[in-house]
Design an enzyme around this catalytic site. Structure first.
Site, mmCIF file in Angstrom:
data_model
loop_
_atom_site.group_PDB
_atom_site.id
_atom_site.type_symbol
_atom_site.label_atom_id
_atom_site.label_comp_id
_atom_site.label_asym_id
_atom_site.label_seq_id
_atom_site.Cartn_x
_atom_site.Cartn_y
_atom_site.Cartn_z
ATOM 1 N N HIS A 8 0.820 -1.218 0.000
ATOM 2 C CA HIS A 8 0.000 0.000 0.000
ATOM 3 C C HIS A 8 0.854 1.268 0.000
ATOM 4 O O HIS A 8 2.038 1.249 0.357
ATOM 5 C CB HIS A 8 -0.920 0.007 1.223
ATOM 6 C CG HIS A 8 -0.163 0.033 2.524
ATOM 7 N ND1 HIS A 8 0.377 1.188 3.047
ATOM 8 C CD2 HIS A 8 0.152 -0.963 3.391
ATOM 9 C CE1 HIS A 8 0.991 0.913 4.181
ATOM 10 N NE2 HIS A 8 0.886 -0.386 4.412
ATOM 11 N N GLU A 81 -2.545 -7.041 7.390
ATOM 12 C CA GLU A 81 -1.207 -6.943 7.954
ATOM 13 C C GLU A 81 -1.094 -7.708 9.267
ATOM 14 O O GLU A 81 -2.070 -7.908 9.989
ATOM 15 C CB GLU A 81 -0.826 -5.473 8.165
ATOM 16 C CG GLU A 81 0.576 -5.236 8.723
ATOM 17 C CD GLU A 81 1.718 -5.798 7.865
ATOM 18 O OE1 GLU A 81 1.675 -6.988 7.514
ATOM 19 O OE2 GLU A 81 2.663 -5.037 7.589
#
Length: 201
Positions: A8, A81
């Site tokens: 990201h 994550e």
């Protein structure tokens, strides 16, 4: 199958060097610009599927890269994550294995890393990353190119699977930069990384 595995764009917590983990921190303006430049760099790549972590910083990066392609972005929790439990939001302190950092052993001895309370071990993250890629191997053979947008630690476990190395060697390559694309090939019985950490900004 060709995989484009992207981290990201940058967030305020990245810039402030705070432990982010599974906390849902949005892209900073700089991260949005990174994603837009990455989208421009990948504009001529034809994707058949797009997968994203459900966290907004990854999903928004995927949405920007998707652009006007008529594809749905499939959110998959296995791409979220690594969780750092009570450590999330804390200032990042370089791990030196003296107890001062919540991340002691994180890079140098990942197989022995002890997660903060409520956090995940690397073995936990590897299990879900492996599950995701093994399942991807079984999709329709007509799917030739896939975009995956996730995070630094979980992407590293995807790379470990693709290159077939042990957990202790997880960080033998540097951490993937924000919005970098690593290109890999995945077949029913083999895998390899073709190009690592391509950036467009």
């Amino acid at each position: 199958m060709e995989l484009y595995i992207v981290r990201h764009g940058i967030t305020t917590w990245n810039k402030e060097r705070r432990i982010q983990g599974s906390s849902d921190i949005p892209l900073a303006e700089e991260g949005i610009q990174m994603a837009r430049k990455t989208a421009e760099g990948l504009r001529n790549v034809s994707f058949d599927r797009i997968f994203s972590s459900p966290l907004s910083r990854a999903f928004e990066t995927a949405r920007i890269i998707k652009g006007d392609r008529e594809l749905a972005i499939k959110q998959d929790e296995r791409l979220q994550e690594m969780g750092f439990g009570i450590g999330e939001g804390a200032e990042y302190v370089e791990p030196v294995q003296d107890g001062a950092s919540l991340l002691d052993g994180f890079y140098d001895w990942p197989q022995d890393y002890q997660a903060p309370e409520g956090g995940e071990s690397f073995a936990d993250v590897c299990r879900r990353a492996d599950s995701f890629l093994e399942e991807l191997r079984t999709v329709d053979p007509a799917v030739k190119r896939v975009l995956i947008v996730a995070h630094a630690a979980v992407n590293q476990t995807l790379f470990r699977f693709l290159e077939g190395f042990d957990l202790k060697d997880l960080w033998k390559h540097p951490r993937q930069p924000n919005c970098a694309a690593t290109i890999a090939e995945l077949t029913v019985d083999s895998s390899r990384i073709v190009e690592r950490d391509k950036v467009f900004y």
